[in-house]
Design an enzyme around this catalytic site. Structure first.
Site, mmCIF file in Angstrom:
data_model
loop_
_atom_site.group_PDB
_atom_site.id
_atom_site.type_symbol
_atom_site.label_atom_id
_atom_site.label_comp_id
_atom_site.label_asym_id
_atom_site.label_seq_id
_atom_site.Cartn_x
_atom_site.Cartn_y
_atom_site.Cartn_z
ATOM 1 C CG ASN A 11 1.001 17.409 -8.025
ATOM 2 O OD1 ASN A 11 0.052 16.980 -8.696
ATOM 3 N ND2 ASN A 11 2.269 17.114 -8.305
ATOM 4 C CE LYS A 13 3.043 14.003 -6.320
ATOM 5 N NZ LYS A 13 4.263 13.455 -5.760
ATOM 6 C CG HIS A 101 6.042 16.573 -10.601
ATOM 7 N ND1 HIS A 101 6.545 15.352 -10.232
ATOM 8 C CD2 HIS A 101 5.585 17.163 -9.464
ATOM 9 C CE1 HIS A 101 6.383 15.205 -8.924
ATOM 10 N NE2 HIS A 101 5.810 16.287 -8.431
ATOM 11 C CD GLU A 103 5.523 12.056 -8.809
ATOM 12 O OE1 GLU A 103 4.433 12.403 -9.294
ATOM 13 O OE2 GLU A 103 5.742 12.002 -7.581
ATOM 14 C CD GLU A 170 7.696 19.196 -6.156
ATOM 15 O OE1 GLU A 170 6.872 19.201 -5.235
ATOM 16 O OE2 GLU A 170 7.551 18.526 -7.183
ATOM 17 N N GLY A 176 7.781 12.110 -1.462
ATOM 18 C CA GLY A 176 7.136 10.879 -0.998
ATOM 19 C C GLY A 176 7.988 10.012 -0.093
ATOM 20 C CB SER A 214 8.340 14.698 2.675
ATOM 21 O OG SER A 214 8.566 13.525 1.919
HETATM 22 P P1 13P Z 1 4.891 14.619 -1.510
HETATM 23 O O1 13P Z 1 4.364 15.816 -0.763
HETATM 24 O O2 13P Z 1 3.938 13.447 -1.505
HETATM 25 O O3 13P Z 1 6.278 14.261 -1.100
HETATM 26 O O4 13P Z 1 4.974 15.056 -3.063
HETATM 27 C C1 13P Z 1 5.564 16.249 -3.395
HETATM 28 C C2 13P Z 1 5.306 16.512 -4.821
HETATM 29 O O5 13P Z 1 5.760 15.783 -5.693
HETATM 30 C C3 13P Z 1 4.449 17.663 -5.154
HETATM 31 O O6 13P Z 1 4.495 17.972 -6.503
#
Ligand code: 13P
Length: 253
Positions: A11, A13, A101, A103, A170, A176, A214
């Site tokens: 992903n 982003k 997601h 976010e 997740e 992150g 992560s």
């Molecule tokens: P990270 O791998 O940067 O922690 O992000 C995970 C994520 O949000 C994948 O959708």
């Protein structure tokens, strides 16, 4: 054909410009020469909307699949400035999409909107990667399972074809942050999600559950032993072909 196909989904982003196709090219090169393992996994990359058309055209006949990161909760065309409908995304040639997601949830996307999105994506015949996960506070209060069940129940209906939905667990606190659940804890949650999905949605289909948060070339070692885990949703480490390939390499080492 091995029975369990694992997913490695990147992903991106808010990352990527047209020349970032070279990241895909390197991953594709690795995939092609990984004769020993490449029948065991599927690579999917989710670039931003701006690159979907170009990447899906260039990767139409290849083994890497292109995925959208989100869509609007209304379909077709309409007076929604800046929005892109599932129908419009489908026309770029893309067959996979990430929905829910954290976010986006953090920016106001609620269970009701997510439900609309999943319904429209299924109508457009997408394969949906549906994200669920508890935040730090919910984990602290031992509400993880309750939250996951609510997120699943509120977005999916019994009549849906669950073969078109892959669930990505997740935990928000792991995204992150460099923090990951222990393999014991993760395995327990994955098994609970699988059991719940089968029971609640009355299906004999074995749901696919991915982990995200992560995941990198080191943390992936923690997860190798979890047979029930069907793959990974990878954020930061998917922006570099080397980091992404190292995750696959270390998983199968
Ligand atoms: P990270 O791998 O940067 O922690 O992000 C995970 C994520 O949000 C994948 O959708």
């Amino acid at each position: 054909m091995p029975s369990q196909i694992r997913y490695f989904i990147g992903n991106w982003k808010m990352f990527g410009i047209p020349s970032s196709i070279k990241i895909l090219d390197k991953i594709n090169h690795y995939f092609k020469q990984d004769k020993k393992n490449n029948r065991k996994y599927k690579v999917i990359i989710a670039p931003p909307h701006t690159l979907l058309q170009d990447f899906s055209y260039k990767y139409k006949k290849k083994k890497i699949f292109i995925c959208a990161q989100n869509c609007y909760y209304k379909d077709n065309f309409g007076a929604y400035t800046g929005s892109i409908s599932p129908f419009m995304i489908k026309k770029t040639g893309v067959n996979h999409i990430i929905i829910g997601h954290s976010e986006n949830r953090a920016r106001g996307e609620n269970d009701k909107i997510i439900k609309e999105k999943i319904l429209l994506c299924l109508k457009n015949n997408f394969n949906v990667i549906f994200c669920i996960g508890e935040n730090k506070n919910e984990k602290k209060k031992k509400m993880t399972i309750k939250v996951l069940k609510r997120q699943l129940k509120s977005a999916i209906e019994k009549k849906y074809n669950l073969r078109k939905i892959v669930i990505a667990y997740e935990p928000v606190w792991s995204i992150g942050t460099g923090r990951v659940p222990s393999s014991y804890e993760l395995r327990k949650n994955i098994i609970t999600i699988k059991k719940f999905v089968k029971k609640h949605f009355k299906t004999r289909h074995e749901p696919k559950i991915l982990y995200g948060g992560s995941v990198d070339k080191k943390s992936v070692y923690n997860f190798k032993s979890i047979k029930e885990l069907d793959g990974f949703l990878i954020g930061g480490a998917s922006k570099s072909s080397k980091d992404f390939i190292d995750i696959i390499k270390n998983f199968y080492k």
